[in-house]
Enzyme design. Structure first.
Site, PDB file in Angstrom:
ATOM      1  N   SER A 105     -54.104 -10.446-115.514  1.00 36.75           N
ATOM      2  CA  SER A 105     -54.271  -9.352-114.547  1.00 36.75           C
ATOM      3  C   SER A 105     -53.025  -8.462-114.537  1.00 36.75           C
ATOM      4  O   SER A 105     -51.958  -8.866-115.013  1.00 36.75           O
ATOM      5  CB  SER A 105     -54.499  -9.934-113.149  1.00 36.75           C
ATOM      6  OG  SER A 105     -53.305 -10.526-112.683  1.00 36.75           O
TER       7      SER A 105
ATOM      8  N   TRP B 157     -53.353 -27.623-113.442  1.00 37.51           N
ATOM      9  CA  TRP B 157     -53.809 -28.654-114.379  1.00 37.51           C
ATOM     10  C   TRP B 157     -52.601 -29.277-115.093  1.00 37.51           C
ATOM     11  O   TRP B 157     -52.493 -30.501-115.205  1.00 37.51           O
ATOM     12  CB  TRP B 157     -54.767 -28.032-115.410  1.00 37.51           C
ATOM     13  CG  TRP B 157     -55.312 -28.985-116.437  1.00 37.51           C
ATOM     14  CD1 TRP B 157     -56.475 -29.709-116.357  1.00 37.51           C
ATOM     15  CD2 TRP B 157     -54.723 -29.314-117.703  1.00 37.51           C
ATOM     16  NE1 TRP B 157     -56.637 -30.467-117.496  1.00 37.51           N
ATOM     17  CE2 TRP B 157     -55.574 -30.236-118.330  1.00 37.51           C
ATOM     18  CE3 TRP B 157     -53.564 -28.908-118.376  1.00 37.51           C
ATOM     19  CZ2 TRP B 157     -55.310 -30.777-119.597  1.00 37.51           C
ATOM     20  CZ3 TRP B 157     -53.293 -29.449-119.627  1.00 37.51           C
ATOM     21  CH2 TRP B 157     -54.161 -30.371-120.227  1.00 37.51           C
TER      22      TRP B 157
ATOM     23  N   ASP C 251     -59.125 -19.865-113.481  1.00 38.28           N
ATOM     24  CA  ASP C 251     -57.966 -20.213-112.662  1.00 38.28           C
ATOM     25  C   ASP C 251     -57.637 -21.704-112.782  1.00 38.28           C
ATOM     26  O   ASP C 251     -58.516 -22.523-113.053  1.00 38.28           O
ATOM     27  CB  ASP C 251     -58.282 -19.859-111.200  1.00 38.28           C
ATOM     28  CG  ASP C 251     -57.028 -19.794-110.337  1.00 38.28           C
ATOM     29  OD1 ASP C 251     -55.917 -19.822-110.887  1.00 38.28           O
ATOM     30  OD2 ASP C 251     -57.172 -19.724-109.105  1.00 38.28           O
ATOM     31  N   GLY C 252     -56.368 -22.034-112.566  1.00 39.04           N
ATOM     32  CA  GLY C 252     -55.966 -23.434-112.455  1.00 39.04           C
ATOM     33  C   GLY C 252     -55.243 -24.017-113.659  1.00 39.04           C
ATOM     34  O   GLY C 252     -54.974 -25.224-113.683  1.00 39.04           O
TER      35      GLY C 252
ATOM     36  N   ARG D  14     -65.502 -18.676-110.316  1.00 35.22           N
ATOM     37  CA  ARG D  14     -64.047 -18.866-110.245  1.00 35.22           C
ATOM     38  C   ARG D  14     -63.790 -20.363-110.238  1.00 35.22           C
ATOM     39  O   ARG D  14     -64.371 -21.101-109.446  1.00 35.22           O
ATOM     40  CB  ARG D  14     -63.443 -18.225-109.004  1.00 35.22           C
ATOM     41  CG  ARG D  14     -61.913 -18.380-109.010  1.00 35.22           C
ATOM     42  CD  ARG D  14     -61.229 -17.598-107.917  1.00 35.22           C
ATOM     43  NE  ARG D  14     -59.776 -17.655-108.141  1.00 35.22           N
ATOM     44  CZ  ARG D  14     -58.938 -16.670-107.906  1.00 35.22           C
ATOM     45  NH1 ARG D  14     -59.360 -15.533-107.439  1.00 35.22           N
ATOM     46  NH2 ARG D  14     -57.632 -16.819-108.138  1.00 35.22           N
TER      47      ARG D  14
ATOM     48  N   GLY E  12     -52.128 -23.639-114.457  1.00 38.13           N
ATOM     49  CA  GLY E  12     -50.820 -24.134-114.013  1.00 38.13           C
ATOM     50  C   GLY E  12     -50.943 -25.461-113.283  1.00 38.13           C
ATOM     51  O   GLY E  12     -50.212 -26.419-113.579  1.00 38.13           O
TER      52      GLY E  12
ATOM     53  N   GLU F 226     -73.911 -12.624-107.623  1.00 33.18           N
ATOM     54  CA  GLU F 226     -73.875 -13.932-106.962  1.00 33.18           C
ATOM     55  C   GLU F 226     -72.511 -14.557-107.283  1.00 33.18           C
ATOM     56  O   GLU F 226     -71.861 -14.183-108.271  1.00 33.18           O
ATOM     57  CB  GLU F 226     -74.984 -14.828-107.531  1.00 33.18           C
ATOM     58  CG  GLU F 226     -76.384 -14.303-107.286  1.00 33.18           C
ATOM     59  CD  GLU F 226     -76.868 -14.569-105.869  1.00 33.18           C
ATOM     60  OE1 GLU F 226     -76.582 -15.648-105.336  1.00 33.18           O
ATOM     61  OE2 GLU F 226     -77.527 -13.682-105.295  1.00 33.18           O
TER      62      GLU F 226
ATOM     63  N   GLU G  53     -51.334  -7.930-112.030  1.00 32.24           N
ATOM     64  CA  GLU G  53     -50.367  -8.690-111.203  1.00 32.24           C
ATOM     65  C   GLU G  53     -49.642  -9.756-112.042  1.00 32.24           C
ATOM     66  O   GLU G  53     -48.497 -10.113-111.749  1.00 32.24           O
ATOM     67  CB  GLU G  53     -51.069  -9.378-110.020  1.00 32.24           C
ATOM     68  CG  GLU G  53     -51.523  -8.438-108.915  1.00 32.24           C
ATOM     69  CD  GLU G  53     -52.806  -7.667-109.231  1.00 32.24           C
ATOM     70  OE1 GLU G  53     -53.521  -8.054-110.201  1.00 32.24           O
ATOM     71  OE2 GLU G  53     -53.084  -6.675-108.541  1.00 32.24           O
ATOM     72  N   ASN G  54     -50.293 -10.258-113.079  1.00 33.44           N
ATOM     73  CA  ASN G  54     -49.668 -11.304-113.902  1.00 33.44           C
ATOM     74  C   ASN G  54     -48.397 -10.833-114.615  1.00 33.44           C
ATOM     75  O   ASN G  54     -47.579 -11.642-115.048  1.00 33.44           O
ATOM     76  CB  ASN G  54     -50.658 -11.861-114.955  1.00 33.44           C
ATOM     77  CG  ASN G  54     -51.734 -12.752-114.364  1.00 33.44           C
ATOM     78  OD1 ASN G  54     -52.812 -12.912-114.930  1.00 33.44           O
ATOM     79  ND2 ASN G  54     -51.454 -13.357-113.210  1.00 33.44           N
ATOM     80  N   TRP G  55     -48.203  -9.495-114.739  1.00 31.44           N
ATOM     81  CA  TRP G  55     -46.959  -8.993-115.348  1.00 31.44           C
ATOM     82  C   TRP G  55     -45.738  -9.421-114.531  1.00 31.44           C
ATOM     83  O   TRP G  55     -44.620  -9.443-115.026  1.00 31.44           O
ATOM     84  CB  TRP G  55     -46.974  -7.455-115.445  1.00 31.44           C
ATOM     85  CG  TRP G  55     -47.901  -6.917-116.493  1.00 31.44           C
ATOM     86  CD1 TRP G  55     -49.009  -6.162-116.289  1.00 31.44           C
ATOM     87  CD2 TRP G  55     -47.784  -7.060-117.927  1.00 31.44           C
ATOM     88  NE1 TRP G  55     -49.601  -5.835-117.485  1.00 31.44           N
ATOM     89  CE2 TRP G  55     -48.866  -6.370-118.508  1.00 31.44           C
ATOM     90  CE3 TRP G  55     -46.873  -7.702-118.774  1.00 31.44           C
ATOM     91  CZ2 TRP G  55     -49.077  -6.313-119.879  1.00 31.44           C
ATOM     92  CZ3 TRP G  55     -47.075  -7.643-120.155  1.00 31.44           C
ATOM     93  CH2 TRP G  55     -48.166  -6.955-120.685  1.00 31.44           C
TER      94      TRP G  55
HETATM   95  C1  FPP Z   1     -54.826 -18.661-114.149  1.00 28.28           C
HETATM   96  O1  FPP Z   1     -54.218 -19.905-114.029  1.00 28.28           O
HETATM   97  C2  FPP Z   1     -54.941 -18.300-115.555  1.00 28.28           C
HETATM   98  C3  FPP Z   1     -54.290 -17.274-116.142  1.00 28.28           C
HETATM   99  C4  FPP Z   1     -53.353 -16.402-115.403  1.00 28.28           C
HETATM  100  C5  FPP Z   1     -54.428 -16.983-117.574  1.00 28.28           C
HETATM  101  C6  FPP Z   1     -55.748 -17.288-118.227  1.00 28.28           C
HETATM  102  C7  FPP Z   1     -55.519 -17.362-119.688  1.00 28.28           C
HETATM  103  C8  FPP Z   1     -56.084 -18.239-120.544  1.00 28.28           C
HETATM  104  C9  FPP Z   1     -57.153 -19.165-120.138  1.00 28.28           C
HETATM  105  C10 FPP Z   1     -55.643 -18.336-121.963  1.00 28.28           C
HETATM  106  C11 FPP Z   1     -55.539 -17.090-122.760  1.00 28.28           C
HETATM  107  C12 FPP Z   1     -56.822 -16.403-123.031  1.00 28.28           C
HETATM  108  C13 FPP Z   1     -57.225 -15.924-124.245  1.00 28.28           C
HETATM  109  C14 FPP Z   1     -58.413 -15.022-124.301  1.00 28.28           C
HETATM  110  C15 FPP Z   1     -56.590 -16.261-125.501  1.00 28.28           C
HETATM  111  P1  FPP Z   1     -52.856 -20.025-113.204  1.00 28.28           P
HETATM  112  O2  FPP Z   1     -51.748 -20.066-114.176  1.00 28.28           O
HETATM  113  O3  FPP Z   1     -52.783 -18.965-112.183  1.00 28.28           O
HETATM  114  O4  FPP Z   1     -53.074 -21.431-112.552  1.00 28.28           O
HETATM  115  P2  FPP Z   1     -52.495 -21.928-111.164  1.00 28.28           P
HETATM  116  O5  FPP Z   1     -53.156 -21.092-110.100  1.00 28.28           O
HETATM  117  O6  FPP Z   1     -52.938 -23.353-111.127  1.00 28.28           O
HETATM  118  O7  FPP Z   1     -51.018 -21.762-111.215  1.00 28.28           O
END
Ligand code: FPP
Length: 240
Positions: free
Chosen positions: A65, A25, A20-21, A188, A23, A207, A67-69
């Site tokens: 996920s 970052w 996570d994070g 996480r 965005g 854990e 939900e990410n769609w």
């Molecule tokens: C959450 O950060 C991260 C994701 C939804 C995507 C994770 C994907 C990758 C690390 C790259 C792709 C992976 C592979 C295997 C090639 P967020 O966007 O929700 O961050 P935020 O909560 O700060 O907005």
């Protein structure tokens, strides 16, 4: 519970990470969110290598996920583009590291070319046994559990198993993760302390470790620190 159930934890066999994070970052640096995901994808490769070196046998990463769609089309395309790049990469490095790659999730939601690449990479790495890297893509745990319930009902209806034979083992066998042990440790990043529909059945005795570090800044040292902290814990259930 008796003290005999207490066990000293060692290196976790299976670590599951919620990356996570990305965005936040990017936003913190005045960059588009896509740059955070790009940097995050680079970290996937570094952490896979580091996990193998630490003796972790299974690493499961939450890359996308169900939900990410619902995210904006542009962000979904960026994430799918990164996945495509990852899948197209020369397999040489993965083969050299003897890592088996497998995917869990609703594959029918993905574009056909991605599904074909996934099948190819799973087949080409199937015999590698130093570590299994499991990538959760288009994954949702409730959906996985519902699909497992439907499979179980179908088996009972066909008479392949009886209702009395349904137990934790037979049910686990219906999940996407049927050839993997349950996670010992869930990490996480980025300060949130929630599970977000990730491996709900499988993490019953896991854990947890939450870190404020955003995924693009996560590195080998942070992983090592978390594993050392885990090793010092006393687990009441599960494996040593
Ligand atoms: C959450 O950060 C991260 C994701 C939804 C995507 C994770 C994907 C990758 C690390 C790259 C792709 C992976 C592979 C295997 C090639 P967020 O966007 O929700 O961050 P935020 O909560 O700060 O907005």
């Amino acid at each position: 519970m008796t003290d005999t159930k207490k066990q000293k934890a060692k290196t976790p066999e299976h670590v599951a990470i919620i990356m996570d994070g990305n965005g936040r970052w990017a936003t913190k640096r005045g960059l588009p969110r896509s740059m955070g995901h790009r940097k995050g994808a680079e970290v996937v490769e570094k952490i896979t290598k580091a996990a193998k070196e630490l003796g972790i046998k299974f690493l499961t990463l939450y890359a996308f996920s169900t939900e990410n769609w619902k995210r904006p089309d542009e962000e979904v395309s960026t994430l799918m583009g990164l996945l495509r790049d990852y899948l197209k990469k020369d397999l040489e490095e993965i083969q050299k590291n003897n890592v088996r790659i497998r995917f869990i999730g609703e594959m029918n939601m993905l574009d056909k070319d991605i599904v074909e690449s996934i099948k190819r990479i799973e087949a080409n790495t199937a015999k590698n046994d130093a570590m299994t890297l499991c990538i959760a893509i288009s994954y949702g745990s409730r959906q996985e559990i519902l699909a497992a319930v439907k499979k179980t009902v179908a088996l009972v209806k066909r008479g392949d198993i009886s209702e009395n034979e349904i137990d934790e083992k037979t049910f686990s066998d219906m999940l996407y993760t049927n050839d993997m042990p349950d996670p010992d440790l869930v990490i996480r990043t980025s300060g949130e302390q929630r599970i977000s529909n990730y491996l709900l059945w499988q993490i019953a005795y896991a854990e947890f470790s939450f870190t404020d570090v955003h995924w693009p800044d996560f590195d080998e040292n942070k992983l090592k620190e978390i594993i050392e902290n885990y090793a010092s814990r006393e687990r009441r259930y599960g494996k040593a």
